[in-house]
Design an enzyme around this catalytic site. Structure first.
Site, PDB file in Angstrom:
ATOM      1  N   ASP A  51      -0.445 -24.324  47.230  1.00 39.44           N
ATOM      2  CA  ASP A  51       0.542 -23.245  47.165  1.00 39.44           C
ATOM      3  C   ASP A  51       1.273 -23.270  45.822  1.00 39.44           C
ATOM      4  O   ASP A  51       2.495 -23.141  45.765  1.00 39.44           O
ATOM      5  CB  ASP A  51       1.541 -23.380  48.327  1.00 39.44           C
ATOM      6  CG  ASP A  51       2.221 -22.050  48.609  1.00 39.44           C
ATOM      7  OD1 ASP A  51       3.225 -22.021  49.331  1.00 39.44           O
ATOM      8  OD2 ASP A  51       1.758 -21.028  48.055  1.00 39.44           O
TER       9      ASP A  51
ATOM     10  N   ARG B 186      18.113 -22.995  54.700  1.00 40.06           N
ATOM     11  CA  ARG B 186      18.848 -23.000  53.424  1.00 40.06           C
ATOM     12  C   ARG B 186      18.831 -24.377  52.784  1.00 40.06           C
ATOM     13  O   ARG B 186      18.589 -25.374  53.454  1.00 40.06           O
ATOM     14  CB  ARG B 186      20.308 -22.617  53.707  1.00 40.06           C
ATOM     15  CG  ARG B 186      20.498 -21.159  54.070  1.00 40.06           C
ATOM     16  CD  ARG B 186      21.933 -20.904  54.524  1.00 40.06           C
ATOM     17  NE  ARG B 186      22.130 -19.477  54.796  1.00 40.06           N
ATOM     18  CZ  ARG B 186      22.449 -18.604  53.852  1.00 40.06           C
ATOM     19  NH1 ARG B 186      22.626 -19.014  52.603  1.00 40.06           N
ATOM     20  NH2 ARG B 186      22.584 -17.331  54.140  1.00 40.06           N
ATOM     21  N   VAL B 187      19.103 -24.381  51.466  1.00 43.33           N
ATOM     22  CA  VAL B 187      19.174 -25.648  50.743  1.00 43.33           C
ATOM     23  C   VAL B 187      20.585 -25.777  50.177  1.00 43.33           C
ATOM     24  O   VAL B 187      21.118 -24.807  49.621  1.00 43.33           O
ATOM     25  CB  VAL B 187      18.194 -25.659  49.550  1.00 43.33           C
ATOM     26  CG1 VAL B 187      18.043 -27.073  49.021  1.00 43.33           C
ATOM     27  CG2 VAL B 187      16.849 -25.106  49.950  1.00 43.33           C
TER      28      VAL B 187
ATOM     29  N   LYS C  80      17.923 -20.042  49.480  1.00 47.88           N
ATOM     30  CA  LYS C  80      17.498 -19.979  50.875  1.00 47.88           C
ATOM     31  C   LYS C  80      16.007 -19.663  50.914  1.00 47.88           C
ATOM     32  O   LYS C  80      15.504 -18.876  50.136  1.00 47.88           O
ATOM     33  CB  LYS C  80      18.311 -18.966  51.687  1.00 47.88           C
ATOM     34  CG  LYS C  80      18.371 -17.579  51.145  1.00 47.88           C
ATOM     35  CD  LYS C  80      19.326 -16.726  52.011  1.00 47.88           C
ATOM     36  CE  LYS C  80      19.506 -15.343  51.471  1.00 47.88           C
ATOM     37  NZ  LYS C  80      19.766 -15.299  50.027  1.00 47.88           N
TER      38      LYS C  80
HETATM   39  C1  LIG Z   1      16.823 -24.176  45.032  1.00 47.63           C
HETATM   40  N1  LIG Z   1      17.042 -25.478  44.400  1.00 47.63           N
HETATM   41  N2  LIG Z   1      17.808 -25.612  43.289  1.00 47.63           N
HETATM   42  C2  LIG Z   1      17.821 -26.888  42.908  1.00 47.63           C
HETATM   43  C3  LIG Z   1      17.038 -27.619  43.827  1.00 47.63           C
HETATM   44  N3  LIG Z   1      16.713 -28.919  43.897  1.00 47.63           N
HETATM   45  C4  LIG Z   1      15.914 -29.310  44.898  1.00 47.63           C
HETATM   46  N4  LIG Z   1      15.396 -28.465  45.856  1.00 47.63           N
HETATM   47  C5  LIG Z   1      15.735 -27.174  45.788  1.00 47.63           C
HETATM   48  N5  LIG Z   1      15.235 -26.336  46.747  1.00 47.63           N
HETATM   49  C6  LIG Z   1      14.369 -26.835  47.807  1.00 47.63           C
HETATM   50  C7  LIG Z   1      12.934 -26.922  47.306  1.00 47.63           C
HETATM   51  C8  LIG Z   1      12.074 -27.505  48.359  1.00 47.63           C
HETATM   52  C9  LIG Z   1      11.345 -28.662  48.267  1.00 47.63           C
HETATM   53  N6  LIG Z   1      10.633 -28.957  49.356  1.00 47.63           N
HETATM   54  C10 LIG Z   1      10.765 -28.064  50.319  1.00 47.63           C
HETATM   55  N7  LIG Z   1      10.075 -28.180  51.508  1.00 47.63           N
HETATM   56  C11 LIG Z   1      10.128 -27.209  52.474  1.00 47.63           C
HETATM   57  O1  LIG Z   1      10.837 -26.235  52.390  1.00 47.63           O
HETATM   58  N8  LIG Z   1       9.297 -27.469  53.509  1.00 47.63           N
HETATM   59  C12 LIG Z   1       9.104 -26.607  54.561  1.00 47.63           C
HETATM   60  C13 LIG Z   1      10.125 -25.848  55.081  1.00 47.63           C
HETATM   61  C14 LIG Z   1       9.841 -25.023  56.176  1.00 47.63           C
HETATM   62  C15 LIG Z   1       8.565 -24.910  56.707  1.00 47.63           C
HETATM   63  C16 LIG Z   1       7.578 -25.676  56.106  1.00 47.63           C
HETATM   64  C17 LIG Z   1       6.180 -25.539  56.619  1.00 47.63           C
HETATM   65  F1  LIG Z   1       5.396 -26.434  56.080  1.00 47.63           F
HETATM   66  F2  LIG Z   1       6.257 -25.744  57.923  1.00 47.63           F
HETATM   67  F3  LIG Z   1       5.723 -24.304  56.371  1.00 47.63           F
HETATM   68  C18 LIG Z   1       7.809 -26.518  55.074  1.00 47.63           C
HETATM   69  S1  LIG Z   1      11.809 -26.817  49.889  1.00 47.63           S
HETATM   70  C19 LIG Z   1      16.565 -26.703  44.759  1.00 47.63           C
END
Ligand SMILES: Cn1ncc2ncnc(NCCc3cnc(NC(=O)Nc4cccc(C(F)(F)F)c4)s3)c21
Length: 274
Positions: free
Chosen positions: A138, A27-28, A22
């Site tokens: 980041d 959450r993912v 999360k």
């Molecule tokens: C944990 N896990 N385990 C295996 C696995 N495989 C794939 N992915 C995982 N996890 C997800 C990783 C992410 C990739 N891209 C993301 N992008 C995002 O979260 N973007 C985002 C969200 C909210 C606000 C904002 C902003 F910009 F507004 F601030 C941007 S999260 C995995």
């Protein structure tokens, strides 16, 4: 169109599996397409009202626009997105070995061979990004994932921008990776990622970030601005050489990525071509 008549990227087409983690904004989940071929993905669920409250909708849009056009083995794919009335869903590549920071905290630190391979993969991904005029901004263990073959994958482009950028952002999260120019609110270029690469290299080998100061943010800021760096004797001379060539106050003095990839500490552990 698709078999069941709804757009392919829509929630009813996915079977939701176990939660993978999360984040701040949602959450993912592990997920797979219902229709064969059962495509395995990571589905990140963002709540619209939290995105609006966090005033980050522009960033989510920018992230989607940037990450959808990226194709690199060490950059997590964003296949697409969809939304319903309350949520936005990011359809992401699934990184089978999960979050890098969890392995780092479990092991405490990585050996120099593993660290060198990760740094080489990061440098490869960053040179791909910089050629597309994208700064990640980041880079930190929390945003790194590990793929099926143990390869590093940069995820979460939530803070990436097109270079150069001097947009002030309320910087949240850890300060440890910020370069002096961002701490001082100056204009920053893709060279911020070079600094972060140096911090990451130090953290992989030593087990903690170089300028962390338990006395708090202002103490950390001061150590960053003064480049108050102490590399323990346990670090090999080659690794120390690379770290000190990246952690330079002046962005133009930081070792360019092409030279990082040719550095002795990187060449030493490169995968032997059989
Ligand atoms: C944990 N896990 N385990 C295996 C696995 N495989 C794939 N992915 C995982 N996890 C997800 C990783 C992410 C990739 N891209 C993301 N992008 C995002 O979260 N973007 C985002 C969200 C909210 C606000 C904002 C902003 F910009 F507004 F601030 C941007 S999260 C995995």
């Amino acid at each position: 169109g698709s078999a069941n008549g709804t757009a392919p990227l829509a929630l009813p087409n996915f079977q939701i599996g176990r939660p993978l983690g999360k984040g701040k904004f949602g959450r993912v989940y592990l997920a797979r397409t219902k229709a064969p071929p059962h495509f395995i993905v990571a589905l990140k669920c963002l709540h619209k009202q939290e995105i609006v409250a966090g005033k980050v909708e522009k960033q989510v849009r920018r992230e989607i626009e940037i990450q959808q056009n990226l194709r690199h083995p060490n950059i997590l794919r964003l296949y697409g997105y969809f939304h319903d009335s309350k949520r936005i869903f990011l359809v992401l590549e699934f990184a089978a070995e999960g979050e890098l920071y969890k392995q780092l905290s479990k092991l405490g630190k990585f050996d120099e061979k593993r660290s060198s391979r990760y740094i080489a993969q990061m440098a490869d991904a960053l040179s791909y990004l910089h050629k597309k005029h994208v700064i990640h901004r980041d880079i930190k263990p929390e945003n790194l994932l590990i793929g099926l073959k143990g390869e590093l994958k940069i995820g979460d482009f939530g803070w990436s921008v097109h270079a150069p950028s001097d947009r002030r952002h309320t910087l949240c999260g850890t300060l440890d990776y910020l370069p002096p120019e961002m701490v001082e609110g100056k204009e920053h270029t893709s060279k911020v990622d070079l600094w972060a690469l140096g911090v990451l290299c130090y953290e992989f080998i030593v087990g903690g970030p170089p300028f962390e100061d338990l006395a708090g943010h202002s103490a950390t800021y001061r150590r960053i601005r003064n480049v108050d760096l102490h590399v323990p004797d346990s670090v090999s001379p080659e690794a120390k050489d690379l770290i000190t060539r990246l952690l330079r106050y002046n962005p133009d003095d930081r070792l360019p990525l092409a030279e990082v990839l040719q550095h002795p500490w990187i060449k030493k552990y490169e995968k032997k071509r059989s």
